[in-house]
Design a protein around this motif. Structure first.
Motif, PDB file in Angstrom:
ATOM      1  N   UNK A 134       0.800  -1.231   0.000  1.00  0.00           N
ATOM      2  CA  UNK A 134       0.000   0.000   0.000  1.00  0.00           C
ATOM      3  C   UNK A 134       0.826   1.272   0.000  1.00  0.00           C
ATOM      4  N   UNK A 135       2.140   1.181   0.174  1.00  0.00           N
ATOM      5  CA  UNK A 135       2.989   2.376   0.072  1.00  0.00           C
ATOM      6  C   UNK A 135       2.889   2.935  -1.338  1.00  0.00           C
ATOM      7  N   UNK A 136       2.832   4.256  -1.442  1.00  0.00           N
ATOM      8  CA  UNK A 136       2.765   4.916  -2.747  1.00  0.00           C
ATOM      9  C   UNK A 136       4.043   5.713  -2.980  1.00  0.00           C
ATOM     10  N   UNK A 137       4.601   5.541  -4.168  1.00  0.00           N
ATOM     11  CA  UNK A 137       5.851   6.186  -4.553  1.00  0.00           C
ATOM     12  C   UNK A 137       5.650   7.002  -5.817  1.00  0.00           C
ATOM     13  N   UNK A 138       6.330   8.128  -5.872  1.00  0.00           N
ATOM     14  CA  UNK A 138       6.359   8.897  -7.110  1.00  0.00           C
ATOM     15  C   UNK A 138       7.698   8.640  -7.784  1.00  0.00           C
ATOM     16  N   UNK A 139       7.627   8.287  -9.045  1.00  0.00           N
ATOM     17  CA  UNK A 139       8.804   8.114  -9.884  1.00  0.00           C
ATOM     18  C   UNK A 139       8.509   8.903 -11.153  1.00  0.00           C
ATOM     19  N   UNK A 140       9.304   9.919 -11.418  1.00  0.00           N
ATOM     20  CA  UNK A 140       8.970  10.827 -12.510  1.00  0.00           C
ATOM     21  C   UNK A 140       7.648  11.488 -12.165  1.00  0.00           C
ATOM     22  N   UNK A 141       6.709  11.453 -13.098  1.00  0.00           N
ATOM     23  CA  UNK A 141       5.388  12.021 -12.822  1.00  0.00           C
ATOM     24  C   UNK A 141       4.356  10.939 -12.501  1.00  0.00           C
TER      25      UNK A 141
ATOM     26  N   UNK B 186       3.754  -3.277  -8.628  1.00  0.00           N
ATOM     27  CA  UNK B 186       3.047  -2.037  -8.328  1.00  0.00           C
ATOM     28  C   UNK B 186       1.802  -1.897  -9.176  1.00  0.00           C
ATOM     29  N   UNK B 187       0.817  -1.220  -8.604  1.00  0.00           N
ATOM     30  CA  UNK B 187      -0.344  -0.707  -9.343  1.00  0.00           C
ATOM     31  C   UNK B 187      -0.017   0.715  -9.750  1.00  0.00           C
ATOM     32  N   UNK B 188      -0.608   1.154 -10.841  1.00  0.00           N
ATOM     33  CA  UNK B 188      -0.448   2.544 -11.262  1.00  0.00           C
ATOM     34  C   UNK B 188      -1.582   3.350 -10.642  1.00  0.00           C
ATOM     35  N   UNK B 189      -1.210   4.335  -9.854  1.00  0.00           N
ATOM     36  CA  UNK B 189      -2.188   5.217  -9.216  1.00  0.00           C
ATOM     37  C   UNK B 189      -2.414   6.440 -10.082  1.00  0.00           C
ATOM     38  N   UNK B 190      -1.316   6.972 -10.591  1.00  0.00           N
ATOM     39  CA  UNK B 190      -1.376   8.137 -11.488  1.00  0.00           C
ATOM     40  C   UNK B 190      -0.455   7.864 -12.667  1.00  0.00           C
TER      41      UNK B 190
END
Length: 179
Positions: free
Chosen positions: A68-75, A113-117
């Motif tokens: 459930x942790x969310x990470x930003x990589x690039x945009x 990972x799932x894509x959130x954005x």
């Protein structure tokens, strides 16, 4: 709360029954594991992506990343959801009939990972934790639950309490708890 999207644009998979899809949109594998595998495979030279990962990462280890942790990589924003369980194709890739078993026994699964954005990412982009899951269940905990031997009911219950746990893992852990 991070809300899931679909997949990483431009990253298709041939067999969505077992590869890709919303719960396996992006597969990351830690660069830190490469030295282990080079030694295990008799000094074989391994390049980034050798394990079929979309992202070869540094500092993103299974025992530190929570489900459930969310990470930003690039945009792009990605949510960690499960470890990898390899299929026979990993053995074919390495021309090693034992590779799948060795991979599972090594406990170095990598992270799906799932894509959130949806967004754009590229080599060298930083990986930033943007939302930490409120529980302590890690990707490594899920991997460890697959090991043979007796199961700890309290650990299984803690994993089942994770709201971001995907349906197939919820089903698997429920079966373990019932036996």
């Amino acid at each position: 709360m991070c809300t899931p999207n679909k997949h990483l644009a431009g990253d298709g998979q041939a067999d969505l029954r077992v590869h890709g899809g919303p719960y396996k949109a992006v597969y990351s594998y830690p660069q830190e594991h490469y030295a282990f595998w080079q030694n295990h495979l008799g000094g074989a030279e391994l390049e980034a992506g050798a394990f079929g990962e979309n992202l070869t990462t540094l500092g993103l280890l299974e025992d530190q990343v929570r489900v459930g942790d969310c990470y930003q990589i690039g945009t792009a924003i990605l949510m960690a959801v499960q470890p990898r369980q390899p299929c026979f194709k990993l053995g074919l890739r390495f021309q090693n009939d034992r590779m799948v078993r060795d991979f599972e026994q090594a406990g170095r699964s990598g992270i799906y990972f799932r894509v959130i954005q949806e967004g754009t990412l590229q080599a060298g982009d930083s990986i930033t934790l943007v939302q930490q899951a409120p529980h302590a269940v890690t990707i490594q905990d899920l991997t460890d639950s697959l090991a043979s031997g007796p199961k700890d009911a309290h650990k299984l219950e803690a994993m089942l309490a994770v709201p971001e746990l995907i349906p197939s893992w919820r089903e698997r852990l429920t079966r373990m708890l019932e036996h």
